[in-house]
Design an enzyme around this catalytic site. Structure first.
Site, PDB file in Angstrom:
ATOM      1  N   TRP A 100     -14.582  73.068  51.127  1.00  0.00           N
ATOM      2  CA  TRP A 100     -15.979  72.612  51.219  1.00  0.00           C
ATOM      3  C   TRP A 100     -16.784  73.100  50.022  1.00  0.00           C
ATOM      4  CZ3 TRP A 100     -16.171  68.696  54.127  1.00  0.00           C
ATOM      5  CH2 TRP A 100     -15.431  68.617  55.309  1.00  0.00           C
ATOM      6  N   ASP A 167     -24.171  77.209  52.601  1.00  0.00           N
ATOM      7  CA  ASP A 167     -23.634  76.271  53.583  1.00  0.00           C
ATOM      8  C   ASP A 167     -23.145  77.128  54.749  1.00  0.00           C
ATOM      9  OD1 ASP A 167     -22.113  74.578  55.144  1.00  0.00           O
ATOM     10  OD2 ASP A 167     -20.831  73.833  53.518  1.00  0.00           O
ATOM     11  N   LYS A 191     -20.283  72.105  64.335  1.00  0.00           N
ATOM     12  CA  LYS A 191     -19.348  73.219  64.452  1.00  0.00           C
ATOM     13  C   LYS A 191     -19.840  74.249  65.475  1.00  0.00           C
ATOM     14  CE  LYS A 191     -16.970  71.435  60.968  1.00  0.00           C
ATOM     15  NZ  LYS A 191     -17.508  71.447  59.610  1.00  0.00           N
TER      16      LYS A 191
HETATM   17  C1  LIG Z   1     -17.401  70.584  58.326  1.00  0.00           C
HETATM   18  C2  LIG Z   1     -18.008  71.228  57.154  1.00  0.00           C
HETATM   19  C3  LIG Z   1     -18.730  70.487  56.194  1.00  0.00           C
HETATM   20  C4  LIG Z   1     -18.862  68.969  56.245  1.00  0.00           C
HETATM   21  O1  LIG Z   1     -19.702  68.583  57.264  1.00  0.00           O
HETATM   22  P1  LIG Z   1     -20.028  67.041  57.509  1.00  0.00           P
HETATM   23  O2  LIG Z   1     -21.206  67.113  58.421  1.00  0.00           O
HETATM   24  O3  LIG Z   1     -18.826  66.436  58.123  1.00  0.00           O
HETATM   25  O4  LIG Z   1     -20.365  66.412  56.198  1.00  0.00           O
HETATM   26  C5  LIG Z   1     -19.305  71.165  55.150  1.00  0.00           C
HETATM   27  N1  LIG Z   1     -19.178  72.503  55.035  1.00  0.00           N
HETATM   28  C6  LIG Z   1     -18.484  73.238  55.918  1.00  0.00           C
HETATM   29  C7  LIG Z   1     -18.395  74.723  55.742  1.00  0.00           C
HETATM   30  C8  LIG Z   1     -17.886  72.620  57.005  1.00  0.00           C
HETATM   31  O5  LIG Z   1     -17.196  73.346  57.892  1.00  0.00           O
END
Ligand SMILES: *Cc1c(COP(=O)(O)O)cnc(C)c1O
Length: 357
Positions: A100, A167, A191
């Protein structure tokens, strides 16, 4: 209903009370005689949900004055672009700790001068780089606090000489966070705080408005601050379930209580991985994630992988197959994953070991 121990990485397990509240609201939203997906987003009933959601975010994370909390569409992946467009003028640094993080860096490179200050690519992202220096001439430094795929996590809020952007898709609300150390925090809800379809953004207002490029209306954070996340139609159902999920977190005792429980759950599972002769963990011990526990068959036992997957599936384990880029196993044990699920997985690993002794 079939009993499933849900270890999916995302979308993933959510608190039962949040699911039940969602079912009720789909039938009749707050006595309006309409479903939550049928009411106007300008109605007072809906505005009350938005207000409650924002207040819960502020309360649970102790968000200081001067920050805005936004709920947007497009997924965390679109935030990779938003961040760069809104903050990158001269140069941005990224901590490249996984898949990511690499994707976030790629988007920034498309916008301007961005590079990896440090990377753990040399060991397939199985650790968090340390001892690097963050240049003081960066517009911002971007980190991914929890690496969902490789199972590593930055456990502390770091001191950073430039605006820190994080993030936190997969560890938000899993532990207390000192928001004042960050300029911007974002993540997809799916998540740890809700269903897919909504992104949370916590942004320090004063860092915005400093770039010279043209910002399309929808990609300008200020549009959504001004519109209180309702410049256009928000993802109402996802926000509703997120609000119910946060109410549940609060009822459990907030993020401190979540953190204690998460440490306990992860500790139990890592202890078993370290004890059990058939399995080994893949992440560096000091950087192990409390949310995504990655492990593989121990050397010499690789041929048992499919058998263990089938064995675990038979006993109700769902979603423990590792990410397609890693192989092996990954148990995602987010806030709403009950300790009983972790116990069931451990029992499964122990039983499997006995069978093969
Ligand atoms: C799942 C995830 C993403 C991507 O998320 P989307 O909403 O599917 O674009 C980005 N960063 C991390 C750390 C993730 O676990």
């Amino acid at each position: 209903m079939k009993k499933a121990y849900n270890f999916n990485a995302g979308p993933c397990v959510l608190p039962k009370p949040a699911i039940e509240a969602a079912i009720e609201a789909l039938k009749d939203f707050k006595g309006t005689g309409m479903s939550v997906i049928e009411v106007s987003h300008r109605s007072k009933e809906w505005e009350a949900v938005m207000d409650e959601c924002r207040s819960l975010w502020k309360e649970l994370l102790n968000i200081p004055e001067g920050y805005s909390v936004l709920f947007l569409g497009g997924g965390a992946s679109l935030q990779f672009l938003y961040v760069a467009m809104n903050l990158l003028e001269n140069k941005a640094g990224y901590l490249e700790t996984g898949v990511w993080a690499k994707k976030a860096l790629k988007e920034a490179k498309g916008i301007g001068n961005a590079y990896a200050v440090a990377s753990s690519a040399d060991k397939n992202y199985t650790y968090i780089p340390k001892g690097y220096e963050i240049p003081t001439d960066l517009d911002y430094f971007h980190i991914t606090t929890n690496n969902t795929i490789k199972g590593t996590e930055i456990h502390e809020d770091m001191d950073c000489p430039v605006p820190l952007v994080a993030d936190m898709s997969s560890d938000i609300m899993s532990r207390p966070v000192d928001v004042s150390k960050y300029a911007l925090i974002y993540g997809g809800a799916q998540k740890n705080v809700g269903p897919a379809g909504v992104v949370f953004v916590i942004v320090k207002d004063e860092i915005l408005g400093k770039v010279s490029r043209y910002l399309p209306t929808m990609l300008d954070y200020r549009t959504h601050i001004e519109g209180e996340s309702m410049f256009n139609t928000p993802p109402v159902f996802s926000i509703f379930v997120m609000t119910e999920t946060l109410k549940w977190v609060k009822a459990q005792g907030g993020v401190k209580a979540m953190y204690e429980l998460n440490k306990k759950k992860a500790g139990m599972l890592y202890d078993e991985i370290d004890r059990n002769s058939l399995f080994v963990g893949t992440a560096a011990k000091e950087d192990r994630s409390l949310m995504n526990v990655c492990f593989v068959m121990a050397p010499g036992h690789e041929d048992l992988q499919d058998e263990f997957l089938a064995f675990a599936k038979e006993r109700g384990m769902v979603g423990i197959k590792g990410h397609r880029s890693v192989g092996g196993f990954r148990a995602s044990i987010y806030n709403a994953c009950p300790i009983e699920a972790v116990e069931a997985l451990i029992a499964c690993m122990q039983e499997f070991e006995k069978m093969h002794k």
